[in-house]
Design a protein around this motif. Structure first.
Motif, PDB file in Angstrom:
ATOM      1  N   GLY A 100      22.832  46.275  36.081  1.00 46.73           N
ATOM      2  CA  GLY A 100      22.246  45.090  36.412  1.00 46.73           C
ATOM      3  C   GLY A 100      22.899  44.149  37.172  1.00 46.73           C
ATOM      4  O   GLY A 100      23.533  44.516  37.972  1.00 46.73           O
ATOM      5  N   ALA A 101      23.121  42.770  36.836  1.00 44.68           N
ATOM      6  CA  ALA A 101      23.591  41.727  37.573  1.00 44.68           C
ATOM      7  C   ALA A 101      25.219  41.847  37.398  1.00 44.68           C
ATOM      8  O   ALA A 101      25.892  40.885  36.809  1.00 44.68           O
ATOM      9  N   TRP A 102      26.106  43.180  37.703  1.00 42.98           N
ATOM     10  CA  TRP A 102      27.183  43.340  37.259  1.00 42.98           C
ATOM     11  C   TRP A 102      28.160  42.368  37.880  1.00 42.98           C
ATOM     12  O   TRP A 102      29.127  41.926  37.583  1.00 42.98           O
ATOM     13  N   GLN A 103      27.795  41.988  39.257  1.00 43.23           N
ATOM     14  CA  GLN A 103      28.687  41.181  40.084  1.00 43.23           C
ATOM     15  C   GLN A 103      28.782  39.805  39.726  1.00 43.23           C
ATOM     16  O   GLN A 103      29.726  39.175  39.587  1.00 43.23           O
ATOM     17  N   GLU A 104      27.792  39.301  39.067  1.00 43.72           N
ATOM     18  CA  GLU A 104      27.591  37.952  38.416  1.00 43.72           C
ATOM     19  C   GLU A 104      28.391  37.943  37.491  1.00 43.72           C
ATOM     20  O   GLU A 104      28.897  37.029  36.908  1.00 43.72           O
ATOM     21  N   THR A 105      28.178  39.004  36.503  1.00 40.16           N
ATOM     22  CA  THR A 105      28.947  38.995  35.206  1.00 40.16           C
ATOM     23  C   THR A 105      30.419  38.979  35.266  1.00 40.16           C
ATOM     24  O   THR A 105      31.315  38.436  34.639  1.00 40.16           O
ATOM     25  N   ILE A 106      31.267  39.721  36.317  1.00 38.60           N
ATOM     26  CA  ILE A 106      32.336  39.716  36.676  1.00 38.60           C
ATOM     27  C   ILE A 106      32.650  38.445  37.048  1.00 38.60           C
ATOM     28  O   ILE A 106      33.729  37.870  36.802  1.00 38.60           O
ATOM     29  N   PHE A 107      31.936  37.878  37.936  1.00 44.20           N
ATOM     30  CA  PHE A 107      32.490  36.643  38.434  1.00 44.20           C
ATOM     31  C   PHE A 107      32.553  35.740  37.670  1.00 44.20           C
ATOM     32  O   PHE A 107      33.427  34.654  37.423  1.00 44.20           O
ATOM     33  N   GLU A 108      31.601  35.447  36.683  1.00 47.02           N
ATOM     34  CA  GLU A 108      31.896  34.488  35.353  1.00 47.02           C
ATOM     35  C   GLU A 108      32.701  34.817  34.456  1.00 47.02           C
ATOM     36  O   GLU A 108      33.477  33.862  33.801  1.00 47.02           O
ATOM     37  N   ALA A 109      33.395  36.067  34.459  1.00 46.09           N
ATOM     38  CA  ALA A 109      34.458  36.386  33.606  1.00 46.09           C
ATOM     39  C   ALA A 109      35.796  36.402  34.161  1.00 46.09           C
ATOM     40  O   ALA A 109      36.876  36.101  33.457  1.00 46.09           O
ATOM     41  N   ILE A 110      35.758  36.292  35.563  1.00 41.70           N
ATOM     42  CA  ILE A 110      37.239  36.270  36.028  1.00 41.70           C
ATOM     43  C   ILE A 110      37.812  34.849  35.625  1.00 41.70           C
ATOM     44  O   ILE A 110      37.262  33.976  35.685  1.00 41.70           O
ATOM     45  N   PRO A 111      39.176  34.990  35.678  1.00 37.46           N
ATOM     46  CA  PRO A 111      39.981  33.526  35.253  1.00 37.46           C
ATOM     47  C   PRO A 111      39.611  32.601  36.458  1.00 37.46           C
ATOM     48  O   PRO A 111      39.422  32.981  37.628  1.00 37.46           O
ATOM     49  N   GLU A 112      39.665  31.458  36.153  1.00 37.43           N
ATOM     50  CA  GLU A 112      39.245  30.160  37.060  1.00 37.43           C
ATOM     51  C   GLU A 112      40.001  30.170  38.371  1.00 37.43           C
ATOM     52  O   GLU A 112      39.417  29.971  39.257  1.00 37.43           O
TER      53      GLU A 112
ATOM     54  N   LYS B  39      37.262  46.323  33.389  1.00 35.42           N
ATOM     55  CA  LYS B  39      37.769  47.013  32.097  1.00 35.42           C
ATOM     56  C   LYS B  39      37.111  46.364  30.957  1.00 35.42           C
ATOM     57  O   LYS B  39      36.600  46.842  29.850  1.00 35.42           O
ATOM     58  N   GLN B  40      37.337  45.177  30.793  1.00 36.11           N
ATOM     59  CA  GLN B  40      36.899  43.944  29.648  1.00 36.11           C
ATOM     60  C   GLN B  40      35.450  44.213  29.340  1.00 36.11           C
ATOM     61  O   GLN B  40      35.004  44.379  28.279  1.00 36.11           O
ATOM     62  N   ILE B  41      34.831  44.038  30.725  1.00 38.15           N
ATOM     63  CA  ILE B  41      33.282  43.775  30.620  1.00 38.15           C
ATOM     64  C   ILE B  41      32.487  45.012  30.370  1.00 38.15           C
ATOM     65  O   ILE B  41      31.701  45.001  29.532  1.00 38.15           O
TER      66      ILE B  41
END
Length: 345
Positions: A147-159, A252-254
């Motif tokens: 699914g929306a894997w790019q958005e998920t990674i974007f939201e989880a990456i450090p600020e 890897k975390q997600i």
């Protein structure tokens, strides 16, 4: 060696040599010569040194490039020396060695590989068990199913990496281009990206390209909060390796069960896949990716892995795009028996 054998080997070698020298940059030539020297020093084949499809094809190209250079030098030496002399014997030995290599890895100026008719061995031929594990296209397929894997990674990456990640996902730029810095301007609610190309030579690449993007995605909305209207901001990364490690760790975390490493280039493949699935013109895709010819985009993504839509609304590049796609040709049958023969170094 009698004269008939000599002439047959020389004739066979000349038939395998490209009619024209490849149009590649001096930087690429230096890289090929370094890889070629390593192959000779270690006495190994490209598949023995390579751990990924990309490194295999790089070593294979280096082997062909270096062998062609040596073959041409050996042919010239043979013509200048007395038959039977030590120099002549050395030239003939080199001719035989080069002939054996090029018979296994014939030059392929069109870069078509086996799937499109080339008789040269591919990664799938030599390491079929590793193809799935390392292929970016396989990894992209696996991510697409989530699914929306790019958005998920974007939201989880450090600020501290969010702005760079937003640029990477919205433009498909290379990590090396991001390390140079990408200029971003806010224009009437849209985002304009100016990217200085990092893979540029006299015959390939774009010195600079402009991408205009809509502001509906969460990545674009994040950048809009960082840039005032009409102003320009330069977004960059300090260290490509660190950036890649952060992305891999986040992926890897997600997705702990995902086989493969999420790298910055996965987003470049995803960007190309979205453009293809949205039905964008080949010339527009080439401009967006920073290419000068349309054929190079064949290496990036597949329409089946795209989302069917893209936020890209306009592109511009410094060099005109040349159409180099051709109609697919059914591959000629290639007969292979067992394991390829060992190279003679």
């Amino acid at each position: 060696m009698d004269r008939l054998d000599e002439f047959e080997q020389v004739k066979a070698l000349r038939s395998l040599l490209p009619s024209q020298k490849p149009r590649i940059s001096d930087k690429t030539k230096d890289d090929y010569r370094k890889k070629y020297a390593k192959l000779l020093r270690d006495g190994k084949t490209p598949e023995e040194l390579a751990r990924t499809p990309g490194s295999f094809y790089a070593y294979r190209a280096a082997l062909i490039f270096g062998t062609v250079e040596e073959a041409r030098a050996a042919l010239k030496l043979r013509e200048k020396t007395v038959v039977g002399s030590p120099e002549w014997q050395a030239a003939m030995l080199q001719i035989k060695t080069c002939l054996n290599r090029l018979r296994r890895y014939p030059p392929d100026p069109g870069r078509q590989h086996h799937s499109e008719g080339s008789s040269s061995f591919t990664w799938q031929d030599v390491k079929p068990d590793q193809l799935v594990r390392h292929s970016k296209k396989y990894l992209l397929s696996a991510l697409h199913r989530r699914g929306a894997w790019q958005e998920t990674i974007f939201e989880a990456i450090p600020e501290q990496y969010k702005a760079a990640m937003a640029v990477l996902q919205l433009t498909g730029c290379r990590p090396s281009e991001l390390s140079r810095g990408v200029n971003v301007r806010r224009i009437e609610g849209r985002l304009a990206f100016v990217i200085e190309g990092s893979k540029v030579s006299e015959c390939s690449g774009q010195e600079s390209r402009l991408l205009m993007v809509e502001s509906e995605s969460i990545q674009a909305k994040y950048l809009l909060t960082q840039i005032s209207d009409g102003s320009m901001t330069n977004i960059s990364i300090r260290n490509q390796k660190t950036f890649a490690e952060v992305i891999a760790a986040t992926g890897k975390q997600i997705f702990p069960r995902l086989r493969g490493r999420v790298s910055p280039y996965v987003f470049r493949h995803a960007f190309s896949s979205d453009l293809k699935s949205a039905g964008r013109d080949q010339a527009e895709i080439a401009r967006a990716l920073g290419h000068r010819v349309t054929r190079t985009q064949e290496r990036y993504g597949r329409s089946a892995h795209g989302r069917g839509t893209t936020s890209l609304v306009a592109t511009h590049a410094t060099q005109a795009i040349r159409s180099t796609h051709h109609a697919p040709v059914a591959p000629a049958p290639v007969v292979r028996s067992g394991t390829p023969p060992a190279l003679i170094f």
